[in-house]
Structure formats: C-alpha cells, structure tokens
Design a protein around this motif. Structure first.
Motif, mmCIF file in Angstrom:
data_model
loop_
_atom_site.group_PDB
_atom_site.id
_atom_site.type_symbol
_atom_site.label_atom_id
_atom_site.label_comp_id
_atom_site.label_asym_id
_atom_site.label_seq_id
_atom_site.Cartn_x
_atom_site.Cartn_y
_atom_site.Cartn_z
ATOM 1 N N MET A 79 -4.432 -8.870 17.136
ATOM 2 C CA MET A 79 -3.295 -8.044 16.792
ATOM 3 C C MET A 79 -3.260 -6.850 17.740
ATOM 4 N N ILE A 80 -2.134 -6.651 18.379
ATOM 5 C CA ILE A 80 -1.959 -5.528 19.302
ATOM 6 C C ILE A 80 -1.082 -4.494 18.608
ATOM 7 N N LEU A 81 -1.649 -3.347 18.339
ATOM 8 C CA LEU A 81 -0.916 -2.290 17.648
ATOM 9 C C LEU A 81 -0.104 -1.460 18.638
ATOM 10 N N PRO A 82 1.047 -0.971 18.202
ATOM 11 C CA PRO A 82 1.824 -0.077 19.073
ATOM 12 C C PRO A 82 1.174 1.301 19.104
ATOM 13 N N GLU A 83 1.679 2.148 19.967
ATOM 14 C CA GLU A 83 1.235 3.543 19.974
ATOM 15 C C GLU A 83 1.705 4.201 18.675
ATOM 16 N N PRO A 84 0.838 4.959 18.021
ATOM 17 C CA PRO A 84 1.287 5.667 16.812
ATOM 18 C C PRO A 84 2.431 6.618 17.133
ATOM 19 N N ARG A 85 3.421 6.666 16.229
ATOM 20 C CA ARG A 85 4.584 7.536 16.413
ATOM 21 C C ARG A 85 4.579 8.702 15.427
ATOM 22 N N ASP A 86 3.656 8.682 14.495
ATOM 23 C CA ASP A 86 3.503 9.733 13.487
ATOM 24 C C ASP A 86 4.819 10.064 12.786
ATOM 25 N N ARG A 87 5.525 9.023 12.399
ATOM 26 C CA ARG A 87 6.809 9.181 11.719
ATOM 27 C C ARG A 87 6.695 10.035 10.463
ATOM 28 N N PHE A 88 5.590 9.897 9.740
ATOM 29 C CA PHE A 88 5.423 10.606 8.469
ATOM 30 C C PHE A 88 4.611 11.891 8.608
ATOM 31 N N ARG A 89 4.251 12.229 9.837
ATOM 32 C CA ARG A 89 3.515 13.464 10.145
ATOM 33 C C ARG A 89 2.271 13.620 9.270
ATOM 34 N N GLY A 90 1.619 12.482 9.032
ATOM 35 C CA GLY A 90 0.365 12.496 8.288
ATOM 36 C C GLY A 90 0.510 12.794 6.806
ATOM 37 N N THR A 91 1.731 12.807 6.286
ATOM 38 C CA THR A 91 1.948 13.163 4.885
ATOM 39 C C THR A 91 2.662 12.034 4.153
ATOM 40 N N LEU A 92 2.036 11.555 3.108
ATOM 41 C CA LEU A 92 2.654 10.529 2.281
ATOM 42 C C LEU A 92 3.739 11.149 1.406
ATOM 43 N N PRO A 93 4.781 10.383 1.087
ATOM 44 C CA PRO A 93 5.802 10.905 0.178
ATOM 45 C C PRO A 93 5.193 11.277 -1.171
ATOM 46 N N LYS A 94 5.838 12.192 -1.868
ATOM 47 C CA LYS A 94 5.329 12.618 -3.169
ATOM 48 C C LYS A 94 5.313 11.451 -4.159
ATOM 49 N N ARG A 95 6.399 10.704 -4.250
ATOM 50 C CA ARG A 95 6.471 9.550 -5.140
ATOM 51 C C ARG A 95 7.116 8.398 -4.380
ATOM 52 N N TRP A 96 6.399 7.295 -4.295
ATOM 53 C CA TRP A 96 6.884 6.138 -3.559
ATOM 54 C C TRP A 96 6.383 4.866 -4.224
ATOM 55 N N VAL A 97 6.990 3.747 -3.856
ATOM 56 C CA VAL A 97 6.583 2.476 -4.442
ATOM 57 C C VAL A 97 6.380 1.435 -3.345
ATOM 58 N N ALA A 98 5.459 0.522 -3.630
ATOM 59 C CA ALA A 98 5.256 -0.657 -2.800
ATOM 60 C C ALA A 98 5.767 -1.848 -3.602
ATOM 61 N N LEU A 99 6.513 -2.715 -2.951
ATOM 62 C CA LEU A 99 7.238 -3.789 -3.622
ATOM 63 C C LEU A 99 6.929 -5.125 -2.969
ATOM 64 N N ASP A 100 6.899 -6.182 -3.783
ATOM 65 C CA ASP A 100 6.759 -7.527 -3.240
ATOM 66 C C ASP A 100 7.429 -8.518 -4.184
ATOM 67 N N PHE A 101 8.012 -9.552 -3.591
ATOM 68 C CA PHE A 101 8.612 -10.646 -4.348
ATOM 69 C C PHE A 101 7.969 -11.957 -3.954
ATOM 70 N N GLU A 102 7.799 -12.834 -4.915
ATOM 71 C CA GLU A 102 7.493 -14.237 -4.651
ATOM 72 C C GLU A 102 8.759 -14.997 -5.016
ATOM 73 N N THR A 103 9.093 -15.993 -4.214
ATOM 74 C CA THR A 103 10.356 -16.707 -4.393
ATOM 75 C C THR A 103 10.134 -18.218 -4.322
ATOM 76 N N THR A 104 11.214 -18.952 -4.570
ATOM 77 C CA THR A 104 11.151 -20.409 -4.491
ATOM 78 C C THR A 104 11.310 -20.919 -3.060
ATOM 79 N N GLY A 105 11.510 -20.033 -2.103
ATOM 80 C CA GLY A 105 11.670 -20.444 -0.709
ATOM 81 C C GLY A 105 12.030 -19.271 0.179
ATOM 82 N N ILE A 106 12.672 -19.567 1.297
ATOM 83 C CA ILE A 106 13.057 -18.556 2.287
ATOM 84 C C ILE A 106 14.558 -18.319 2.166
ATOM 85 N N TRP A 107 14.959 -17.055 1.988
ATOM 86 C CA TRP A 107 16.357 -16.701 1.775
ATOM 87 C C TRP A 107 17.279 -17.287 2.824
ATOM 88 N N LYS A 108 16.945 -17.159 4.077
ATOM 89 C CA LYS A 108 17.853 -17.555 5.157
ATOM 90 C C LYS A 108 17.937 -19.076 5.335
#
Length: 182
Positions: free
Chosen positions: A1-30
C-alpha cells in the motif's frame, strides 16, 4: 500500500461528535438495481472516544444469496427472524445520525447509496468523509479496509463484512488518519 502525502485536512483534531457507518447489502449498487441493505452498523464518537454502537438487520424483498451469506455470515433466516422493516431501520438510523458533524465510511460512495436506499438525507451542517479516498495516492488503487488495518496496525474486534465491526474499524482508521495528518 502506497500512502499519499499527509494533507492534514483535520489539523490533528477530530470532530466533537461524529459517526462511522457501514452497510452490508445483497450485492453491488451499480451492478444490480435490486440491491438491498441487509445490515446497518453505526458507531458514534466524541472526539476519539466511542460513545455508542448500534446495528440492525434489515428485511427487504431482495433475498440473501449464498455468496453474500458466505461473505458476511448473514443468512436469510437471520433476517427473517431478527430483521426490522426498512422504514423502522431508516428512522432508527436517521435518529442516530442527528447531531453528528461528520459521517465517515471506508467507501463513502457505496454507503451513500445505502443512505439513499433508506431515504435518508444528511443535514446541511453534516459532512461526509471517505477514508478509502483519503488514503489513496495518485494513480494507486483504493485500499481495502483490511489493507489499511494492516498498514496502520489496528486491532480488529469482530468479523469482517459485518456492519458494526466494519464501522468500528473504519472509525479507528479515521482516528489514526487524523493522528497521522491525513
């Protein structure tokens, strides 16, 4: 795995309240217009601390194939027994998304289809972030969640291809990305 250069989009600070989401499905949408959500997983965070976890099996008119059952461990019998209807699942998910500044997923374009399938639109002050896209160097393939876990040496809790454990893993990846300046 080749990682890109860090861009520090979040300036080292996580949002105060955030969620991580995932779905399992019967197939591929497209690839299949009859794809349906069969499981939703959502982990709520305050900065780097997990504060809530939720998952639900979802009933639909699209049956679970043998391939999907083998991949996810989710069978049609499990959904028939413990699944909730689509409207109930959508309402419960929308309630849990309320108040989150950021919604992350490892493949946000796929998971955005799940939100759309459930009829959920995020609020104007809510944003999305794709960990897969955020970790892709130019001209490189998008990394699978398992590849990122290995690269970042993240401990897994729970099986792959189950919505709650994949959401939790994506959340841990995001925390590590912010820590490393991505």
């Amino acid at each position: 795995m080749i990682l890109p250069e860090p861009r520090d989009r979040f300036r080292g600070t996580l949002p105060k309240r955030w969620v991580a989401l995932d779905f399992e499905t019967t197939g591929i949408w497209k690839k299949d217009p009859d794809v349906a959500v069969i499981e939703i997983g959502l982990i709520t965070y305050e900065r780097d601390r997990e504060v809530a976890a939720w998952s639900a099996l979802v009933k639909s008119d699209s049956p679970v194939s043998d391939f999907i059952a083998e991949l996810t461990g989710i069978t049609q019998a499990m959904i028939d027994k413990d699944g909730v209807d689509v409207d109930e699942a959508g309402d419960a998910l929308a309630e849990r998304l309320a108040g989150a500044e950021l919604v992350i997923a490892h493949n946000m374009s796929f998971d955005a289809e799940g939100l759309q399938w459930l009829g959920i639109e995020l609020g104007r002050d809510q944003h999305t972030y794709c960990t897969m896209r955020g970790l892709t160097a130019p001209d490189q393939k998008w990394p699978r969640l398992e590849e990122v876990v290995k690269e970042f040496q993240i401990k897994l809790e729970g099986p792959a291809h189950r919505a709650e454990s994949d959401a939790r893993t994506a959340g841990r990846v995001f925390i590590e990305m912010v820590r490393r300046g991505y």
